[in-house]
Design an enzyme around this catalytic site. Structure first.
Site: not given
Ligand SMILES: Cc1cc2nc3c(=O)[nH]c(=O)nc-3n(C[C@H](O)[C@H](O)[C@H](O)COP(=O)(O)OP(=O)(O)OC[C@H]3O[C@@H](n4cnc5c(N)ncnc54)[C@H](O)[C@@H]3O)c2cc1C
Length: 387
Positions: A131, A134, A138, A163, A370, A372
């Protein structure tokens, strides 16, 4: 006057406790011994996978009609909890197999389910979920991976990030834009195979924890797949992605509970052995209060997780709220409990000679993936304010 039923609500059924015992026995013998090495080398713990596969704990949720063990949501949560107690990285084997296949189970055609679920049930293949991108974390609906129709095929182009089990898994649920004008209603879900020409992977991420679980980018370069690999109808992919997470956030909550239980168990043993001021440090009330808080938070997290698992199994209307609440509460609790476990070991807790520092690093991811925990709070607030 109480009835038997009102007590049963708070009682884990005997057969589920029997599953816990069986998983714990396998994990104590064949998963826990590999945990420190997987963390140290950053390599996928193949021996742990083999042990889980041999005992049918690698993808327990797959229904019996597709050759699976047919575990319900609570049994699956207990399996994941127990594997995580031994090795958080290994717990992502059953957890991500459920995450990857849930879109198929919820919305896939019978033909797709039969083709792909049987291979996962047999342990011949793992399934990942693509899903995040880069630039779309969220805000997953802002994804840019495209799938364009070309006759009776779709052609995929784009990149997914973070992923779990990428490269190790044979199969991938991929969410891609089929109608850019329709925004989240223009996203569709597909099954992509590792062997499809044009699929490739980035280098493994160098992470803080769950180091034995590979996390990589997945690239799609003109990947041409038959149109019948679409899961559900065109434009329903984002809704399927969100419905999937409602169910699988329960499994992340279970993972968090397991990691926390592992840390509490270890710390509890240590403080009874460690002597200072002429007695075991467990005799100091300051240490006892810390232990009591850890146990209390852990049990609250477990009860909420199991309640959410019941809702997942029944498909209750408030699953969205409970899945988010369980994941958020249990992961915050796991972070606190594992940090306190390090504290209980003093300086020794801060070293790799003991497993609690690994557990503390592993716990952190449960607050991030899944969705934050900020996103979980958005989900809960929306549910609370709705209607
Ligand atoms: C080890 C690991 C394994 C993963 N495995 C998978 C996988 O198998 N498949 C998959 O699809 N994804 C996977 N992910 C992705 C994971 O779900 C995302 O990293 C997560 O959803 C956050 O997205 P981001 O890293 O882009 O952070 P961002 O969305 O950039 O967020 C940065 C910060 O801003 C905050 N934030 C963002 N929007 C808001 C808002 N509206 N209000 C308040 N705070 C907000 C967030 O909480 C966070 O603190 C994985 C991530 C990691 C690190």
């Amino acid at each position: 006057m109480s009835t038997a039923t009102s007590f049963d609500v708070y009682q884990v059924p005997e057969e589920h406790e029997a599953i816990r015992e069986a998983v714990r026995a396998v994990c104590d013998a064949k998963v826990a011994p590999n945990a420190a090495e997987a963390d140290e080398t950053g390599e996928f713990p193949k021996a742990s996978y083999e042990a889980l596969r041999a005992a049918d704990f690698h993808a327990p949720h797959i229904p019996v009609e597709y050759g699976g063990a047919g575990a319900d949501a609570l049994a699956t949560a207990i399996v994941i909890e127990e594997v995580a107690r031994a090795c958080a990285s290994s717990s992502l084997i059953p957890a991500v197999n459920k995450l990857g296949t849930m879109p198929l189970l919820l919305a896939g055609s019978e033909e797709l389910k039969r083709r792909y679920l049987t291979a996962v049930a047999a342990g011949e293949a793992m399934f990942s979920y693509c899903l995040s991108e880069p630039e779309a974390g969220s805000d997953a609906a802002s994804m840019s991976t495209r799938a364009e129709r070309d006759g009776d095929h779709y052609v995929l182009n784009g990149a997914k990030r973070w992923i779990t089990n990428a490269g190790v898994s044979e199969y991938y649920t991929v969410f891609a834009v089929t109608d850019p004008a329709a925004r989240s209603r223009g996203i569709s879900a597909f099954v992509v195979e590792k062997s499809d020409p044009g699929v490739s992977f980035g280098a493994p991420e160098k992470k803080l924890g769950i180091k034995g679980s590979p996390t990589r980018e997945v690239y799609f370069d003109n990947v041409r797949i038959p149109a019948d690999r679409m899961i559900g109808e065109p434009g329903t992919g984002f809704a399927t992605a969100m419905r999937t997470l409602d169910h699988t956030r329960v499994t992340i909550a279970a993972q968090a509970v397991g990691i926390a239980q592992g840390a509490l168990d270890f710390a509890k043993g240590y403080v009874q052995e460690r002597q200072q001021f002429g007695k075991a440090v467990a005799e100091f009330q300051g240490i006892q209060f810390l232990l009591a808080d850890m146990g209390m938070k852990l049990e609250a997290a477990r009860q909420l997780t199991y309640a959410a698992a019941g809702k997942s199994e029944r498909g209750d209307v408030d699953l969205t709220y409970f899945g988010a609440a369980a994941k958020c509460f249990a992961s915050d609790a796991a972070m606190e409990i594992t940090t306190d476990a390090v504290q209980l070991l003093g300086g020794y807790g801060y070293t790799k000679d003991f497993p609690v520092e690994r557990m503390m690093r592993d716990a952190k991811i449960t607050q991030i993936y899944e969705g934050t925990n900020q996103v979980q709070r958005i989900v809960m607030a929306r549910q609370l304010l709705k209607g």
